[in-house]
Design a protein around this motif. Structure first.
Motif, PDB file in Angstrom:
ATOM      1  N   MET A   1       0.830  -1.208   0.000  1.00  0.00           N
ATOM      2  CA  MET A   1       0.000   0.000   0.000  1.00  0.00           C
ATOM      3  C   MET A   1       0.866   1.261   0.000  1.00  0.00           C
ATOM      4  N   THR A   2       1.995   1.201   0.744  1.00  0.00           N
ATOM      5  CA  THR A   2       2.894   2.353   0.798  1.00  0.00           C
ATOM      6  C   THR A   2       3.484   2.644  -0.570  1.00  0.00           C
ATOM      7  N   ASP A   3       3.863   1.552  -1.309  1.00  0.00           N
ATOM      8  CA  ASP A   3       4.433   1.734  -2.645  1.00  0.00           C
ATOM      9  C   ASP A   3       3.406   2.358  -3.589  1.00  0.00           C
ATOM     10  N   ILE A   4       2.159   1.891  -3.501  1.00  0.00           N
ATOM     11  CA  ILE A   4       1.102   2.439  -4.341  1.00  0.00           C
ATOM     12  C   ILE A   4       0.876   3.913  -4.026  1.00  0.00           C
ATOM     13  N   GLN A   5       0.872   4.222  -2.714  1.00  0.00           N
ATOM     14  CA  GLN A   5       0.697   5.609  -2.296  1.00  0.00           C
ATOM     15  C   GLN A   5       1.816   6.482  -2.833  1.00  0.00           C
ATOM     16  N   SER A   6       3.044   5.967  -2.795  1.00  0.00           N
ATOM     17  CA  SER A   6       4.198   6.722  -3.282  1.00  0.00           C
ATOM     18  C   SER A   6       4.105   6.950  -4.787  1.00  0.00           C
ATOM     19  N   ILE A   7       3.731   5.912  -5.520  1.00  0.00           N
ATOM     20  CA  ILE A   7       3.614   6.030  -6.981  1.00  0.00           C
ATOM     21  C   ILE A   7       2.515   7.016  -7.355  1.00  0.00           C
ATOM     22  N   LEU A   8       1.359   6.874  -6.701  1.00  0.00           N
ATOM     23  CA  LEU A   8       0.243   7.787  -6.982  1.00  0.00           C
ATOM     24  C   LEU A   8       0.614   9.226  -6.618  1.00  0.00           C
ATOM     25  N   GLY A   9       1.378   9.380  -5.522  1.00  0.00           N
ATOM     26  CA  GLY A   9       1.817  10.714  -5.114  1.00  0.00           C
ATOM     27  C   GLY A   9       2.687  11.362  -6.182  1.00  0.00           C
ATOM     28  N   GLN A  10       3.584  10.567  -6.776  1.00  0.00           N
ATOM     29  CA  GLN A  10       4.435  11.095  -7.841  1.00  0.00           C
ATOM     30  C   GLN A  10       3.618  11.424  -9.092  1.00  0.00           C
ATOM     31  N   VAL A  11       2.669  10.536  -9.421  1.00  0.00           N
ATOM     32  CA  VAL A  11       1.795  10.792 -10.566  1.00  0.00           C
ATOM     33  C   VAL A  11       1.007  12.075 -10.343  1.00  0.00           C
ATOM     34  N   ILE A 176      -7.002  18.607   1.455  1.00  0.00           N
ATOM     35  CA  ILE A 176      -6.554  19.279   2.675  1.00  0.00           C
ATOM     36  C   ILE A 176      -6.819  18.413   3.896  1.00  0.00           C
ATOM     37  N   LEU A 177      -7.849  17.554   3.807  1.00  0.00           N
ATOM     38  CA  LEU A 177      -8.222  16.711   4.938  1.00  0.00           C
ATOM     39  C   LEU A 177      -7.240  15.573   5.173  1.00  0.00           C
ATOM     40  N   GLU A 178      -6.281  15.395   4.231  1.00  0.00           N
ATOM     41  CA  GLU A 178      -5.229  14.385   4.355  1.00  0.00           C
ATOM     42  C   GLU A 178      -5.812  12.991   4.621  1.00  0.00           C
ATOM     43  N   ILE A 179      -6.554  12.481   3.623  1.00  0.00           N
ATOM     44  CA  ILE A 179      -7.190  11.177   3.774  1.00  0.00           C
ATOM     45  C   ILE A 179      -6.439  10.105   2.979  1.00  0.00           C
ATOM     46  N   GLY A 180      -5.124  10.278   2.882  1.00  0.00           N
ATOM     47  CA  GLY A 180      -4.268   9.251   2.315  1.00  0.00           C
ATOM     48  C   GLY A 180      -4.460   9.004   0.840  1.00  0.00           C
ATOM     49  N   ILE A 181      -4.460   7.726   0.466  1.00  0.00           N
ATOM     50  CA  ILE A 181      -4.493   7.331  -0.934  1.00  0.00           C
ATOM     51  C   ILE A 181      -5.766   7.797  -1.635  1.00  0.00           C
ATOM     52  N   ILE A 182      -6.870   7.846  -0.897  1.00  0.00           N
ATOM     53  CA  ILE A 182      -8.134   8.315  -1.481  1.00  0.00           C
ATOM     54  C   ILE A 182      -8.004   9.787  -1.879  1.00  0.00           C
ATOM     55  N   GLY A 183      -7.373  10.579  -1.011  1.00  0.00           N
ATOM     56  CA  GLY A 183      -7.170  11.989  -1.313  1.00  0.00           C
ATOM     57  C   GLY A 183      -6.306  12.182  -2.546  1.00  0.00           C
ATOM     58  N   THR A 184      -5.283  11.330  -2.704  1.00  0.00           N
ATOM     59  CA  THR A 184      -4.402  11.423  -3.873  1.00  0.00           C
ATOM     60  C   THR A 184      -5.166  11.107  -5.149  1.00  0.00           C
ATOM     61  N   ILE A 185      -6.005  10.070  -5.095  1.00  0.00           N
ATOM     62  CA  ILE A 185      -6.815   9.698  -6.260  1.00  0.00           C
ATOM     63  C   ILE A 185      -7.788  10.821  -6.616  1.00  0.00           C
ATOM     64  N   LEU A 186      -8.389  11.423  -5.588  1.00  0.00           N
ATOM     65  CA  LEU A 186      -9.310  12.530  -5.828  1.00  0.00           C
ATOM     66  C   LEU A 186      -8.576  13.730  -6.430  1.00  0.00           C
ATOM     67  N   SER A 187      -7.349  13.972  -5.965  1.00  0.00           N
ATOM     68  CA  SER A 187      -6.558  15.082  -6.503  1.00  0.00           C
ATOM     69  C   SER A 187      -6.283  14.870  -7.992  1.00  0.00           C
ATOM     70  N   ILE A 188      -5.926  13.644  -8.366  1.00  0.00           N
ATOM     71  CA  ILE A 188      -5.698  13.324  -9.776  1.00  0.00           C
ATOM     72  C   ILE A 188      -6.979  13.525 -10.578  1.00  0.00           C
ATOM     73  N   THR A 189      -8.100  13.086  -9.997  1.00  0.00           N
ATOM     74  CA  THR A 189      -9.404  13.258 -10.641  1.00  0.00           C
ATOM     75  C   THR A 189      -9.709  14.735 -10.869  1.00  0.00           C
ATOM     76  N   ALA A 190      -9.351  15.573  -9.887  1.00  0.00           N
ATOM     77  CA  ALA A 190      -9.599  17.014  -9.999  1.00  0.00           C
ATOM     78  C   ALA A 190      -8.843  17.618 -11.172  1.00  0.00           C
ATOM     79  N   TYR A 191      -7.599  17.198 -11.371  1.00  0.00           N
ATOM     80  CA  TYR A 191      -6.812  17.737 -12.473  1.00  0.00           C
ATOM     81  C   TYR A 191      -7.429  17.357 -13.821  1.00  0.00           C
ATOM     82  N   ILE A 192      -7.901  16.117 -13.926  1.00  0.00           N
ATOM     83  CA  ILE A 192      -8.535  15.674 -15.163  1.00  0.00           C
ATOM     84  C   ILE A 192      -9.817  16.467 -15.419  1.00  0.00           C
TER      85      ILE A 192
END
Length: 210
Positions: A1-11, A176-192
């Motif tokens: 899970m940490t590796d996925i979080q790191s990869i998604l964070g970089q993406v 901003i709520l810092e909800i981990g991997i879900i927040g990262t996925i939502l951030s990517i969704t926002a950019y799209i």
């Protein structure tokens, strides 16, 4: 899970660096086209572009700070004894543009500069007293108020960009709520979604000419 979080964070970071400037370019490009053809200017697109420019700037600074050892960047990012840094004010500026947009769409000119004075006041209070909570209240309270108002106003006046602004920053606000991997996925969704909005393809209320 940490590796996925790191990869998604970089993406997420690199996607932001690429897409956010494109969004700003598209928004101002459509404004220029509109001005040339009608001699009118869309302040809704302008405020959205300014908010996203702020978002892009803070993302770039964070990325450069993690990559390079530059004293200037450290001065912006490093938290002081009060647990805050100048970067913490970026979200306040985004909220500020949202409130200005709400006032503009509602034709309440008397409130156009309200958030500007509030944000400037929060910065002055912090650097004179070290009290960052004033800025926190502004972001979390007025941020929610701005989003709800933009939804209501965007739907009522049938403004595609106003409603799009609300949707884009609703998704971003969850980060901003810092909800981990879900927040990262939502951030990517926002950019799209932001790219989709900037191209003018987000048209729940009908066609946009520019």
């Amino acid at each position: 899970m940490t590796d996925i979080q790191s990869i998604l964070g970089q993406v997420d970071s690199y996607l932001a660096i690429i897409i956010l400037p494109i969004i700003v370019f598209l928004l101002f490009g459509r404004n220029i086209k509109q001005y040339r053809e009608t001699s009118s200017w869309s302040w809704v697109r302008t405020l959205l572009a300014l908010a996203i420019t702020t978002d892009a700037a803070q993302t770039l600074i964070k990325l450069l700070y993690r990559t390079y050892d530059v004293a200037f960047l450290a001065g912006i990012m490093t938290k002081d004894a009060n647990g805050s840094s100048p970067m913490d004010f970026a979200y306040g500026f985004i909220v500020m543009f949202g409130i200005i947009l709400t006032a503009y769409l509602n034709r309440r000119d008397e409130f156009l500069l309200f958030s500007v004075f509030f944000q400037i006041g929060a910065i002055i209070i912090y650097y004179t007293t070290g009290y960052i909570q004033f800025e926190d209240y502004f972001v979390y309270i007025f941020g929610v108020v701005a989003l709800l108002s933009l939804y209501e106003t965007g739907i009522r006046v049938k403004d595609n960009n106003g409603l799009g602004f609300a949707i884009f920053y609703t998704i971003q606000f969850t980060v901003i709520l810092e909800i981990g991997i879900i927040g990262t996925i939502l951030s990517i969704t926002a950019y799209i979604f932001g790219f989709f909005l900037a191209t003018g393809l987000f048209r729940p209320f009908g066609k946009e000419d520019f």
